[in-house]
Design a protein around this motif. Structure first.
Motif, PDB file in Angstrom:
ATOM      1  N   LEU A 297       0.388  -0.847   0.302  1.00  0.00           N
ATOM      2  CA  LEU A 297       0.441   0.251  -0.079  1.00  0.00           C
ATOM      3  C   LEU A 297       0.935   0.952   0.430  1.00  0.00           C
ATOM      4  O   LEU A 297       1.631   1.287   0.564  1.00  0.00           O
ATOM      5  CB  LEU A 297      -0.916   0.142   1.163  1.00  0.00           C
ATOM      6  CG  LEU A 297      -1.881   1.518   1.519  1.00  0.00           C
ATOM      7  CD1 LEU A 297      -2.706   1.851  -0.082  1.00  0.00           C
ATOM      8  CD2 LEU A 297      -2.678   1.157   3.077  1.00  0.00           C
ATOM      9  N   TYR A 298       0.743   1.699  -0.822  1.00  0.00           N
ATOM     10  CA  TYR A 298       1.587   3.472  -0.716  1.00  0.00           C
ATOM     11  C   TYR A 298       0.660   3.953  -1.850  1.00  0.00           C
ATOM     12  O   TYR A 298      -0.272   3.869  -2.459  1.00  0.00           O
ATOM     13  CB  TYR A 298       2.932   3.113  -1.606  1.00  0.00           C
ATOM     14  CG  TYR A 298       3.253   2.730  -2.981  1.00  0.00           C
ATOM     15  CD1 TYR A 298       2.781   3.145  -3.976  1.00  0.00           C
ATOM     16  CD2 TYR A 298       3.100   1.396  -3.510  1.00  0.00           C
ATOM     17  CE1 TYR A 298       3.039   3.450  -5.440  1.00  0.00           C
ATOM     18  CE2 TYR A 298       3.578   1.168  -4.465  1.00  0.00           C
ATOM     19  CZ  TYR A 298       3.072   2.055  -5.811  1.00  0.00           C
ATOM     20  OH  TYR A 298       3.442   1.561  -6.606  1.00  0.00           O
ATOM     21  N   VAL A 299       0.964   5.635  -1.135  1.00  0.00           N
ATOM     22  CA  VAL A 299      -0.287   6.685  -1.823  1.00  0.00           C
ATOM     23  C   VAL A 299       0.303   7.567  -2.886  1.00  0.00           C
ATOM     24  O   VAL A 299       1.899   7.953  -1.775  1.00  0.00           O
ATOM     25  CB  VAL A 299      -0.754   7.475  -0.864  1.00  0.00           C
ATOM     26  CG1 VAL A 299      -2.195   8.296  -1.014  1.00  0.00           C
ATOM     27  CG2 VAL A 299      -1.956   6.504  -0.278  1.00  0.00           C
ATOM     28  N   ILE A 300       0.162   8.312  -3.592  1.00  0.00           N
ATOM     29  CA  ILE A 300       1.466   9.662  -4.368  1.00  0.00           C
ATOM     30  C   ILE A 300      -0.037  10.384  -4.098  1.00  0.00           C
ATOM     31  O   ILE A 300      -1.181  10.876  -4.215  1.00  0.00           O
ATOM     32  CB  ILE A 300       1.741   9.473  -5.527  1.00  0.00           C
ATOM     33  CG1 ILE A 300       0.574   8.936  -7.256  1.00  0.00           C
ATOM     34  CG2 ILE A 300       2.753   8.115  -5.020  1.00  0.00           C
ATOM     35  CD1 ILE A 300       0.998   8.718  -8.178  1.00  0.00           C
ATOM     36  N   SER A 301      -0.087  11.865  -4.370  1.00  0.00           N
ATOM     37  CA  SER A 301      -0.225  13.392  -4.557  1.00  0.00           C
ATOM     38  C   SER A 301      -0.074  13.578  -6.070  1.00  0.00           C
ATOM     39  O   SER A 301      -0.191  12.182  -7.081  1.00  0.00           O
ATOM     40  CB  SER A 301       0.621  14.433  -3.833  1.00  0.00           C
ATOM     41  OG  SER A 301       1.366  14.894  -4.976  1.00  0.00           O
ATOM     42  N   GLN A 302      -1.913  14.154  -6.018  1.00  0.00           N
ATOM     43  CA  GLN A 302      -1.510  14.290  -7.977  1.00  0.00           C
ATOM     44  C   GLN A 302      -0.988  15.049  -8.971  1.00  0.00           C
ATOM     45  O   GLN A 302      -0.502  14.642  -9.532  1.00  0.00           O
ATOM     46  CB  GLN A 302      -2.989  15.239  -7.873  1.00  0.00           C
ATOM     47  CG  GLN A 302      -3.692  15.478  -8.874  1.00  0.00           C
ATOM     48  CD  GLN A 302      -4.239  17.267  -9.472  1.00  0.00           C
ATOM     49  OE1 GLN A 302      -4.094  18.305  -9.630  1.00  0.00           O
ATOM     50  NE2 GLN A 302      -5.980  16.147  -9.833  1.00  0.00           N
ATOM     51  N   ALA A 303      -0.454  15.562  -7.935  1.00  0.00           N
ATOM     52  CA  ALA A 303       1.181  16.547  -8.923  1.00  0.00           C
ATOM     53  C   ALA A 303       1.801  15.626  -9.863  1.00  0.00           C
ATOM     54  O   ALA A 303       2.506  14.920 -10.253  1.00  0.00           O
ATOM     55  CB  ALA A 303       1.475  17.367  -8.150  1.00  0.00           C
ATOM     56  N   LEU A 304       1.802  13.907  -9.067  1.00  0.00           N
ATOM     57  CA  LEU A 304       2.834  12.617  -9.276  1.00  0.00           C
ATOM     58  C   LEU A 304       2.463  11.893 -10.307  1.00  0.00           C
ATOM     59  O   LEU A 304       2.737  11.464 -11.668  1.00  0.00           O
ATOM     60  CB  LEU A 304       3.226  12.681  -7.533  1.00  0.00           C
ATOM     61  CG  LEU A 304       4.100  13.196  -6.282  1.00  0.00           C
ATOM     62  CD1 LEU A 304       4.838  11.985  -5.939  1.00  0.00           C
ATOM     63  CD2 LEU A 304       5.584  14.084  -7.745  1.00  0.00           C
ATOM     64  N   ALA A 305       1.011  11.664  -9.681  1.00  0.00           N
ATOM     65  CA  ALA A 305       0.511  11.339 -10.994  1.00  0.00           C
ATOM     66  C   ALA A 305       0.335  11.280 -12.308  1.00  0.00           C
ATOM     67  O   ALA A 305      -0.170  11.283 -13.316  1.00  0.00           O
ATOM     68  CB  ALA A 305      -1.384  10.749 -10.106  1.00  0.00           C
ATOM     69  N   LYS A 306       0.005  13.456 -12.130  1.00  0.00           N
ATOM     70  CA  LYS A 306      -0.135  13.873 -13.220  1.00  0.00           C
ATOM     71  C   LYS A 306       1.404  13.566 -14.204  1.00  0.00           C
ATOM     72  O   LYS A 306       1.424  13.306 -15.511  1.00  0.00           O
ATOM     73  CB  LYS A 306       0.230  15.246 -13.073  1.00  0.00           C
ATOM     74  CG  LYS A 306      -1.876  15.395 -13.290  1.00  0.00           C
ATOM     75  CD  LYS A 306      -3.057  15.043 -13.723  1.00  0.00           C
ATOM     76  CE  LYS A 306      -4.628  15.709 -13.371  1.00  0.00           C
ATOM     77  NZ  LYS A 306      -5.442  15.130 -14.380  1.00  0.00           N
ATOM     78  N   PHE A 307       2.334  13.912 -13.500  1.00  0.00           N
ATOM     79  CA  PHE A 307       3.836  13.506 -13.547  1.00  0.00           C
ATOM     80  C   PHE A 307       3.599  11.684 -14.445  1.00  0.00           C
ATOM     81  O   PHE A 307       4.244  12.340 -15.467  1.00  0.00           O
ATOM     82  CB  PHE A 307       4.462  13.768 -13.048  1.00  0.00           C
ATOM     83  CG  PHE A 307       5.808  13.506 -13.407  1.00  0.00           C
ATOM     84  CD1 PHE A 307       7.505  14.193 -13.724  1.00  0.00           C
ATOM     85  CD2 PHE A 307       6.673  11.892 -13.033  1.00  0.00           C
ATOM     86  CE1 PHE A 307       8.289  14.695 -14.177  1.00  0.00           C
ATOM     87  CE2 PHE A 307       8.446  11.679 -13.620  1.00  0.00           C
ATOM     88  CZ  PHE A 307       8.596  13.331 -14.073  1.00  0.00           C
TER      89      PHE A 307
END
Length: 356
Positions: A297-307
């Motif tokens: 389980l891990y989470v990334i913020s929107q900016a990283l997903a868009k990257f």
């Protein structure tokens, strides 16, 4: 008299000859304008096609920074909104300025941004695992929709396609998807253990393109998650609050955050080892991985997903999905959060997840 008549005829002939000349001049002028217009339009089309080709194939492009990524996404969103408004205006004109679509559009825009989109990575033959997750914390039907609307948590099972496209495995997943409406099916991805890193990249890119969420999470289909209730920015978490929503709400002010149970284990160079890494030699003499989040389980913020979405064609993968995800954020201005609650060892330790 004879001379005067001749002059009149000559004048008439000269006048007639000027008319075709004038028409010819007007025709050539319009033709020039038309050709110039078409050439300009064609040049614009070529520029657009070249940009699209570069975007799709990654030719001639380097990795785009996170900040530039957000600017690009903002421009795209503005373009989408403008196109939608133009369509609404056209519909309103046809219907006497009383379009029902306007109401629907307002309802869509009034919805809150999801807090997190959770991709539950699953495989063929794991129906029992999926049903257990649906029963334990994900829900189905109205319960699933309520979780999305009330808690801002979107959860979907993520799976690719069979190597034998259209076989019984594909058909079984299609039937299950129609029954529950809780799948992300990656049609261009072949489901295989060795392809898991690519599957991870495709999920984040797909989720970032489809949902405008604060965060995006990856979890395995043998992990139970305490989703809990989300908290507002002004709220403070108590020591007994171990829910996913509460934890993520405390990181809303971090635009580029990578949250997980951080680790850095040994890199194995033996081909017959279970965790063999073909690119082991790239990790230095000590052969240890860089810091990265556990794949449970891990989470990334929107900016990283868009990257990831923007640079999907040039982001490389390693043998393991969690290592690959961690490698994408090296060199970026990213806040790594080593969150013990994401270490899915047991519920009693205060974790918000548990492996089964």
């Amino acid at each position: 008299m004879h001379g005067k008549g001749s002059n009149t005829r000559l004048s008439t002939m000269a006048s007639r000859s000027r008319i075709p000349t004038l028409l010819l001049f007007m025709f050539s002028t319009f033709a020039t304008i038309y050709v110039a217009g078409r050439l300009w339009q064609d040049s614009q089309n070529r520029v657009y096609l070249i940009k699209e080709l570069d975007r799709i194939t990654g030719l001639g492009k380097t990795a785009i920074s996170v900040d530039d990524t957000l600017k690009i996404i903002a421009c795209r969103e503005q373009h989408k909104k403008l196109s939608a408004l133009e369509m609404e205006l056209a519909a309103a004109r046809q219907e006497g300025f009383a379009s029902s679509r306007s109401t629907e559009a307002n309802e869509i825009t009034s919805k809150k941004r999801p807090l997190v989109v959770i991709g539950i990575f699953t495989r063929f033959g794991r129906r029992n695992n999926r049903d257990a997750i649906r029963k334990a914390w994900m829900g189905t039907g109205a319960a699933l929709k309520k979780m999305e609307n009330n808690k801002g948590i979107v959860a979907r099972f993520v799976i690719g396609r069979s190597a034998n496209r259209g076989d019984s495995s594909d058909k079984s997943v299609d039937i299950e998807s129609r029954q529950n409406n809780d799948f992300i099916i990656l049609d261009n991805h072949v489901e295989a253990d060795e392809e898991l890193p690519k599957k991870t990249k495709l999920f984040f890119a797909h989720a970032a393109d489809k949902w405008d969420a604060e965060f995006y999470a990856k979890v395995n289909d043998d992990v139970y998650v305490n989703i809990g209730e989300p908290m507002s920015r002004s709220s403070t978490a108590t020591s007994s609050s171990y829910a996913l929503g509460t934890t993520l709400a405390s990181h809303l002010d971090n635009p580029r955050v990578y949250i997980g149970c951080m680790k850095s284990g040994e890199v194995f160079s033996e081909p017959n080892h279970k965790w063999y890494e073909p690119d082991w030699w790239k990790f230095g003499d000590k052969k240890s991985y860089f810091r990265h989040a556990s794949g449970e389980l891990y989470v990334i913020s929107q900016a990283l997903a868009k990257f990831i979405s923007i640079n999907r064609s040039i982001l490389r993968t390693y043998a393991h999905d969690d290592v690959s995800a961690g490698s994408w954020f090296i060199g970026l201005d990213v806040k790594h959060v080593d969150e013990s609650k994401f270490c899915c060892s047991s519920w009693s330790s205060g974790a918000i997840c548990a492996g089964v």
